[in-house]
Design a protein around this motif. Structure first.
Motif, PDB file in Angstrom:
ATOM      1  N   ILE A 468      -8.397   7.454 -16.209  1.00 48.65           N
ATOM      2  CA  ILE A 468      -7.017   7.356 -16.001  1.00 48.65           C
ATOM      3  C   ILE A 468      -6.922   8.206 -14.554  1.00 48.65           C
ATOM      4  N   ALA A 469      -7.512   9.167 -14.387  1.00 53.18           N
ATOM      5  CA  ALA A 469      -7.653  10.061 -13.102  1.00 53.18           C
ATOM      6  C   ALA A 469      -7.958   9.024 -11.754  1.00 53.18           C
ATOM      7  N   GLU A 470      -8.751   8.029 -12.272  1.00 56.75           N
ATOM      8  CA  GLU A 470      -9.191   6.927 -11.220  1.00 56.75           C
ATOM      9  C   GLU A 470      -8.049   6.165 -10.816  1.00 56.75           C
ATOM     10  N   VAL A 471      -7.116   5.898 -11.940  1.00 60.09           N
ATOM     11  CA  VAL A 471      -6.011   4.869 -11.889  1.00 60.09           C
ATOM     12  C   VAL A 471      -4.993   5.480 -11.165  1.00 60.09           C
ATOM     13  N   ARG A 472      -4.745   6.835 -11.255  1.00 60.27           N
ATOM     14  CA  ARG A 472      -4.033   7.717 -10.334  1.00 60.27           C
ATOM     15  C   ARG A 472      -4.320   7.536  -8.860  1.00 60.27           C
ATOM     16  N   ARG A 473      -5.661   7.657  -8.707  1.00 58.74           N
ATOM     17  CA  ARG A 473      -6.129   7.516  -7.317  1.00 58.74           C
ATOM     18  C   ARG A 473      -5.931   6.189  -6.656  1.00 58.74           C
ATOM     19  N   ARG A 474      -6.078   5.092  -7.548  1.00 58.59           N
ATOM     20  CA  ARG A 474      -5.815   3.643  -6.947  1.00 58.59           C
ATOM     21  C   ARG A 474      -4.511   3.609  -6.890  1.00 58.59           C
ATOM     22  N   LEU A 475      -3.581   4.096  -7.579  1.00 57.95           N
ATOM     23  CA  LEU A 475      -2.097   3.737  -7.340  1.00 57.95           C
ATOM     24  C   LEU A 475      -1.569   4.860  -6.368  1.00 57.95           C
ATOM     25  N   LYS A 476      -2.337   5.535  -5.861  1.00 57.99           N
ATOM     26  CA  LYS A 476      -1.939   6.909  -4.942  1.00 57.99           C
ATOM     27  C   LYS A 476      -0.972   7.615  -5.447  1.00 57.99           C
ATOM     28  N   LEU A 477      -0.963   7.884  -6.712  1.00 59.46           N
ATOM     29  CA  LEU A 477       0.096   8.800  -7.255  1.00 59.46           C
ATOM     30  C   LEU A 477      -0.219  10.329  -7.093  1.00 59.46           C
ATOM     31  N   ASP A 478      -1.427  10.452  -6.534  1.00 62.57           N
ATOM     32  CA  ASP A 478      -1.936  11.957  -6.346  1.00 62.57           C
ATOM     33  C   ASP A 478      -1.265  12.233  -4.696  1.00 62.57           C
ATOM     34  N   ARG A 479      -0.487  11.193  -4.095  1.00 61.26           N
ATOM     35  CA  ARG A 479      -0.197  11.542  -2.889  1.00 61.26           C
ATOM     36  C   ARG A 479       1.494  11.417  -2.700  1.00 61.26           C
ATOM     37  N   PRO A 480       2.233  12.298  -1.873  1.00 60.77           N
ATOM     38  CA  PRO A 480       3.665  11.782  -1.794  1.00 60.77           C
ATOM     39  C   PRO A 480       3.863  10.139  -1.376  1.00 60.77           C
ATOM     40  N   LEU A 481       5.146   9.972  -1.756  1.00 59.40           N
ATOM     41  CA  LEU A 481       5.435   8.457  -1.887  1.00 59.40           C
ATOM     42  C   LEU A 481       5.783   8.386  -0.149  1.00 59.40           C
ATOM     43  N   ARG A 482       4.800   7.094   0.364  1.00 58.71           N
ATOM     44  CA  ARG A 482       4.911   6.864   1.617  1.00 58.71           C
ATOM     45  C   ARG A 482       6.452   6.303   1.642  1.00 58.71           C
ATOM     46  N   LYS A 483       6.992   6.808   3.124  1.00 57.71           N
ATOM     47  CA  LYS A 483       8.552   6.275   3.157  1.00 57.71           C
ATOM     48  C   LYS A 483       8.280   5.102   4.082  1.00 57.71           C
ATOM     49  N   LYS A 484       9.200   4.182   3.944  1.00 63.96           N
ATOM     50  CA  LYS A 484       9.256   2.806   4.606  1.00 63.96           C
ATOM     51  C   LYS A 484       9.582   3.114   5.926  1.00 63.96           C
ATOM     52  N   THR A 485       9.007   2.362   6.983  1.00 65.32           N
ATOM     53  CA  THR A 485       9.315   2.486   8.286  1.00 65.32           C
ATOM     54  C   THR A 485      10.751   2.304   8.483  1.00 65.32           C
ATOM     55  N   GLY A 486      11.103   2.989   9.580  1.00 63.49           N
ATOM     56  CA  GLY A 486      12.731   2.960   9.811  1.00 63.49           C
ATOM     57  C   GLY A 486      13.120   4.313  10.266  1.00 63.49           C
ATOM     58  N   THR A 487      14.360   4.416  10.361  1.00 65.29           N
ATOM     59  CA  THR A 487      15.145   5.758  10.721  1.00 65.29           C
ATOM     60  C   THR A 487      14.833   6.605   9.402  1.00 65.29           C
ATOM     61  N   THR A 488      14.016   7.599   9.430  1.00 64.49           N
ATOM     62  CA  THR A 488      13.590   8.369   8.368  1.00 64.49           C
ATOM     63  C   THR A 488      14.083  10.036   8.844  1.00 64.49           C
ATOM     64  N   ASP A 489      14.486  10.112  10.261  1.00 65.62           N
ATOM     65  CA  ASP A 489      14.933  11.718  10.575  1.00 65.62           C
ATOM     66  C   ASP A 489      16.325  11.958   9.995  1.00 65.62           C
ATOM     67  N   PRO A 490      16.393  12.837   9.386  1.00 60.30           N
ATOM     68  CA  PRO A 490      17.931  13.092   8.776  1.00 60.30           C
ATOM     69  C   PRO A 490      18.924  13.240   9.766  1.00 60.30           C
ATOM     70  N   GLY A 491      18.865  13.483  10.906  1.00 55.89           N
ATOM     71  CA  GLY A 491      19.884  13.721  12.055  1.00 55.89           C
ATOM     72  C   GLY A 491      20.067  12.085  12.582  1.00 55.89           C
ATOM     73  N   GLN A 492      19.165  11.298  12.735  1.00 50.48           N
ATOM     74  CA  GLN A 492      19.340   9.992  13.110  1.00 50.48           C
ATOM     75  C   GLN A 492      19.750   9.111  11.910  1.00 50.48           C
ATOM     76  N   LEU A 493      19.581   9.469  10.698  1.00 48.91           N
ATOM     77  CA  LEU A 493      20.228   8.751   9.710  1.00 48.91           C
ATOM     78  C   LEU A 493      21.796   9.143   9.645  1.00 48.91           C
ATOM     79  N   GLU A 495      23.602   9.992  12.065  1.00 46.96           N
ATOM     80  CA  GLU A 495      24.254   9.332  13.374  1.00 46.96           C
ATOM     81  C   GLU A 495      24.401   7.908  12.799  1.00 46.96           C
ATOM     82  N   ARG A 496      23.327   7.138  12.419  1.00 50.00           N
ATOM     83  CA  ARG A 496      23.274   5.838  11.992  1.00 50.00           C
ATOM     84  C   ARG A 496      24.628   5.432  10.879  1.00 50.00           C
ATOM     85  N   ILE A 497      24.799   6.246   9.925  1.00 47.57           N
ATOM     86  CA  ILE A 497      26.015   6.224   8.876  1.00 47.57           C
ATOM     87  C   ILE A 497      27.339   6.504   9.708  1.00 47.57           C
ATOM     88  N   ALA A 498      27.214   7.258  10.573  1.00 49.53           N
ATOM     89  CA  ALA A 498      28.292   7.443  11.181  1.00 49.53           C
ATOM     90  C   ALA A 498      28.747   6.389  12.262  1.00 49.53           C
TER      91      ALA A 498
END
Length: 674
Positions: A468-493, A495-498
């Motif tokens: 089960i621990a190996e499954v967690r490693r394979r699914l990368k549950l032991d790491r933070p969720l990787r954000k999708k590429t794009g505007t991720t900076d709160p300030g830029q986001l 501005e984009r909504i505005a």
């Protein structure tokens, strides 16, 4: 005898008492506060219940109980065991949440105050000081809705750290008994309150829900949030009955014997087929090929023989290679065949397999085997009657070879699990769903449930947890969720909504009533808050057009019945975007956020009122407008601003339909999905 602070510590450490065991005996202040609150609550609850019964009588209790269980039909009334389990939840709900409503009292049985909880009536009647322990408990619990609570961590004998699965609120609760029973991952239904900084339970389910049920709660949370990041306490209160009905369904599921099926998907029903046979040797020779894991030679070698070398007793399986459900199983046993002298016994676990083996025996042995008895036992009868002798403890599980074989099966199972479609995950694979935060949370709950089940088996616990621990490693549950590429900076986001809102406002100034522009601005916020609509990707003009397009659909602004109605072409031409792209994105917004015409956040009153329906006692539905008093009229439709050409006194040119459009095509029909 009291020990002085500077006296030698009686534990024999050689240290002074104040520097050794004195601190261990000092009770933390939050524990003392919890004890005082618990004692006050033990006295308060009987008084509140008594006050409620004195105001509404036993009939009021009966009406509240019916509402608690969702107004069940006569044939669906909960049994005594279910009602007893719900008692710990019902009485706190009765005094802190239930309100008498004369609309529910069709026969006019009760004559009591409406719109107030029993706790509120008690406060008014007894003039309770809000700063007293009773007053603090009442104000903290009153109208505080029940929810699903997940245990995050436990300090045995002291406290538990918990999180509300639906709202995300975390709290530390002082509960000695609970901290000794509960474990990480357990889920409860009930209420936790905070009084003077001390967390405590006030109304809690008698059962613990296993982590494998959490995916259902994540789906509920997604539906309640409707695209927003958080579910509010007010929404929990509004959806109180729906949330409680889900808990009651889970309670029934945990206390209902599941329908078991074999690996072919057939309902389990045990058949013992007893045959009279003419020859033991012939029966072995003809039926042994049904066994895929042993040869005829091996079956003969293992058989018991008489002094002349003839087979007297033999046993083997009818099986096949592999398993359609669990790839970790090397083979599937379909039946067990035992031949003893002139009698042959075949044991199978379903009607379908019984029919198949009877055909095989008839085909292979013909008249040399005669069916004498088909003894049938269903699973309920076997479990209730304890059918069959207890299995002996052979000690096989202690053999290293057996443990190694089990380990190989478990490893194969977990290696394939990440690519297996799981019903609890909406028939998607774990590898697919871990791409979102909700999906990762659901998969983690299933893995935690598997770990808890493995804890019940010492051998599996030592082997399976590594997989089960190996499954967690394979699914990368032991790491933070990787954000999708794009505007991720709160300030830029921000501005984009505005920018998107600016485009919406500019179009609104030309063609929309302020009401519709406001709806579009609110929808933009809902889209931005959704973790399934990635607003920081794509063109801002397409997002702005799609949001206005969705509002136009929800309010019938494309309909010719709307004064100065819009057309999809006009809207998309203004934003200079392709209509097919905008239409598709608008449909995605409506589907993802589950938008319909009764949503007051995005629909005008004349629209929402038209889509409000009521159900009568016979199950028929009718428009809510039929109950309006005479003189009350439907709200008037809100007109749009005239197009610029009309303002100059010109007539707007009709828009010619495209060649691909069907004759008589009404754009508004695209609102209704098949």
């Amino acid at each position: 005898m009291k020990i002085g602070r500077n006296a030698p510590c009686p534990c024999g450490s050689g240290k002074k008492y104040k520097k050794c065991c004195l601190k261990k005996t000092v009770t933390p202040p939050e524990t003392l506060s919890y004890r005082r609150l618990s004692k006050a609550l033990d006295k308060l609850m009987p008084r509140l219940i008594e006050h409620g019964l004195s105001v509404y009588g036993e009939m009021g209790d009966g009406m509240a109980l019916a509402e608690f269980f969702g107004w069940p039909d006569p044939g669906e009334v909960p049994d005594d065991e279910t009602a007893e389990r719900a008692g710990m939840l019902y009485w706190p709900w009765f005094v802190f949440n239930w309100e008498y409503d004369s609309l529910d009292d069709e026969d006019g049985i009760l004559d009591g105050p409406e719109g107030a909880t029993i706790a509120e009536l008690y406060l008014e009647s007894k003039a309770i000081d809000p700063q007293s322990l009773e007053g603090k408990l009442i104000y903290a619990a009153n109208r505080n809705p029940y929810s699903f609570i997940e245990i995050l961590s436990v300090k045995p004998g002291q406290s538990v750290q918990l999180r509300d699965v639906l709202t995300g609120t975390e709290m530390n609760v002082q509960d000695k008994l609970g901290s000794e029973i509960l474990k990480r991952g357990d889920i409860l239904y009930g209420r936790a309150i905070l009084v003077d900084g001390v967390g405590m339970f006030l109304g809690l389910s008698a059962i613990v829900l296993p982590p494998r049920m959490k995916p259902q709660l994540i789906d509920l949370r997604r539906n309640l949030s409707r695209g927003r990041k958080k579910v509010t306490r007010d929404e929990l209160y509004d959806w109180d009955l729906d949330i409680r009905e889900l808990y009651l369904e889970m309670d029934r599921a945990l206390h209902t014997r599941p329908e078991l099926r074999n690996t072919d998907g057939d309902p389990m029903e045990f058949h013992k087929l007893i045959y009279n046979i003419e020859s033991t040797d012939i029966a072995v020779e003809k039926l042994a090929p049904l066994c895929m894991t042993e040869t005829i030679k091996e079956i003969r070698a293992a058989a018991e023989k008489d002094k002349n070398g003839n087979i007297h007793r033999a046993a083997f399986d009818w099986n096949r290679k592999g398993s359609p459900i669990n790839k970790g199983m090397p083979n599937t046993v379909l039946a067990h065949i035992e031949i003893d002298g002139s009698q042959m016994t075949v044991i199978v676990n379903s009607v379908q397999r019984a029919k198949k083996i009877r055909k095989e025996i008839e085909k292979r042995l013909g008249t040399a085997a005669r069916l004498r008895l088909d003894e049938i036992s269903d699973l309920d009868a076997m479990m209730e009657g304890g059918d069959g002798p207890p299995l002996p403890d052979t000690g096989l599980m202690d053999h290293p070879e057996i443990q190694q074989h089990i380990g190989q099966m478990l490893q194969t199972h977990w290696d394939n699990w990440v690519d297996q479609k799981i019903p609890a995950l909406g028939n998607k694979t774990p590898k697919q769903v871990v791409r979102t935060a909700d999906g990762r949370e659901a998969v983690e709950a299933l893995l935690l449930d598997a770990e808890k089940m493995a804890d019940n088996d010492p051998i599996r616990s030592s082997i399976e947890k590594e997989f089960i621990a190996e499954v967690r490693r394979r699914l990368k549950l032991d790491r933070p969720l990787r954000k999708k590429t794009g505007t991720t900076d709160p300030g830029q986001l921000t501005e984009r909504i505005a920018q998107i809102k600016t485009l919406i406002a500019e179009f609104g100034d030309k063609r929309l009533h302020d009401t519709y522009t406001g709806f579009a601005m609110s929808l933009c916020d809902a889209v931005a808050a959704s973790n399934r609509l990635i607003i920081y990707r794509g063109r801002t003009d397409i997002w702005a057009a799609a949001i206005v397009y969705a509002i136009a659909q929800l309010n019938f602004l494309f309909s010719r019945e709307t004064t100065h109605h819009l057309t999809p072409e006009e809207l998309c031409n203004w934003f200079k975007v392709k209509q097919s792209t905008v239409s598709s994105k608008a449909a995605t917004i409506r589907t993802t956020l589950d938008l319909f015409f009764d949503d007051e956040r995005f629909c005008a009153p004349h629209v929402t009122r038209s889509f409000q329906y009521l159900e009568d006692e016979n199950g028929f539905i009718f428009p809510a407008t039929l109950l309006e008093p005479e003189g009350d009229h439907m709200p008037e439709p809100i007109p749009l601003k005239p197009p610029p050409e009309t303002e100059k006194g010109k007539t707007q040119k009709p828009v010619k339909p495209k060649k691909s459009a069907k004759k008589g095509d009404d754009r508004q029909l695209s609102l209704f999905q098949d």
